[in-house]
Design an enzyme around this catalytic site. Structure first.
Site, PDB file in Angstrom:
ATOM      1  N   PRO A   2     -22.430  63.694   2.768  1.00  0.00           N
ATOM      2  CA  PRO A   2     -22.060  63.662   1.347  1.00  0.00           C
ATOM      3  C   PRO A   2     -22.707  64.817   0.597  1.00  0.00           C
ATOM      4  CG  PRO A   2     -22.657  61.467   2.115  1.00  0.00           C
ATOM      5  CD  PRO A   2     -23.006  62.419   3.221  1.00  0.00           C
ATOM      6  N   GLU A   3     -21.917  65.480  -0.238  1.00  0.00           N
ATOM      7  CA  GLU A   3     -22.396  66.608  -1.017  1.00  0.00           C
ATOM      8  C   GLU A   3     -22.468  66.213  -2.486  1.00  0.00           C
ATOM      9  OE1 GLU A   3     -20.283  70.220   0.031  1.00  0.00           O
ATOM     10  OE2 GLU A   3     -19.849  69.443   2.035  1.00  0.00           O
ATOM     11  N   ARG A 264     -21.628  75.722  12.016  1.00  0.00           N
ATOM     12  CA  ARG A 264     -20.716  74.871  11.253  1.00  0.00           C
ATOM     13  C   ARG A 264     -19.304  75.447  11.318  1.00  0.00           C
ATOM     14  NH1 ARG A 264     -23.795  71.893   7.607  1.00  0.00           N
ATOM     15  NH2 ARG A 264     -21.956  70.550   7.479  1.00  0.00           N
TER      16      ARG A 264
END
Length: 275
Positions: A2-3, A264
């Site tokens: 979660p950002e 990533r």
């Protein structure tokens, strides 16, 4: 993970639902990721009132009566869920806060990367200082000049990985970093020394626009994220690049490409986002 939009969604919901709630009992089912140790944690938190809920970067800070605070980092798979006392308790529920009005606040984390830390007000300030978080991008004081000054302190670094470091902009992760560099038409591997003021302005403008759009949608459920009611965010269909490798760019119609950067996955447009 979660950002900012997802964590801010949870913060707002917790503030709305739990401000003034009394913690009647604390049940710890897995205590290796909470601090202090469960017996002390339980003793200090029981009978405390929830005063307010704050967010700093990707941290949730639950302010309690008596000058205590619970710091929550959800990491990859953590969840804070508001439930009724008679709701079934899933396997990966680690802590249950029994509240008044027949409610429970549950912390779940099946990969066990997150944590709960109980701290005094003074220790919270010290902890946040040590983390070295940069400014919050949705604060009025956040400007492209302030952002650019910090980013240009690392001229050899690549823009996409640097946005994830939290030192120049707090709360940004893989999803919104990818979206912001697409908006600014920057290749994810562009080194900071080659980004001019015009692109810095676009990067800042795009980042703020994306974050402000994602919060009302309760964020992006690109993985396991849900809000405190167990509902997914609805922003994924509005993402321009994240998770869209092989699909057409919404700006120029070129096929979006995937690359691995800093460990990533990063999706970008090879036509719009040139080095």
């Amino acid at each position: 993970m979660p950002e900012l939009p997802e964590v801010e969604t949870i913060r707002r919901q917790l503030e709305k639902e739990l401000k003034g709630a009394l913690i009647n009992k604390v049940e710890v089912r897995f205590g290796e990721k909470i601090s202090p140790a469960p017996p002390t944690f339980i003793k200090k938190v029981t009978d405390k009132k929830i005063i307010s809920v704050e967010r700093r970067a990707k941290l949730i800070i639950i302010h309690l009566s008596g000058g205590l605070n619970i710091l929550v980092h959800l990491m990859m798979t953590g969840r804070l869920l508001l439930r009724r006392n008679d709701d079934e308790v899933p396997k990966h529920t680690h802590v249950i806060f029994h509240l008044n009005k027949n409610r429970q606040l549950r912390w779940e984390d099946w990969r066990r990367f997150g944590f709960l830390k109980l701290m005094t007000d003074a220790k919270v300030l010290k902890y946040l200082e040590v983390q070295g978080y940069g400014p919050e991008p949705l604060e009025k004081s956040f400007t492209w000049q302030k952002m650019a000054l910090c980013l240009r302190g690392s001229p050899r670094k690549k823009i996409k990985p640097l946005l994830l470091e939290q030192s120049c902009i707090a709360g940004i992760g893989n999803i919104y970093a990818a979206e912001a560099v697409w908006y600014a038409q920057l290749h994810p591997e562009t080194r900071i020394q080659y980004i001019d003021d015009a692109h810095m302005k676009q990067l800042c403008k795009g980042l703020i626009k994306i974050l402000k759009s994602a919060i009302p949608a309760r964020g992006s459920s690109a993985d396991s994220y849900v809000d405190i009611y167990g509902h997914q965010g609805t922003f994924v269909p509005k993402l321009n690049v994240y998770g869209r490798a092989g699909k057409p760019c919404r700006r120029c119609d070129a096929t979006l490409t995937n690359l691995v950067l800093g460990g990533r996955a990063t999706v970008f447009c090879p036509r719009c986002q040139k080095k």
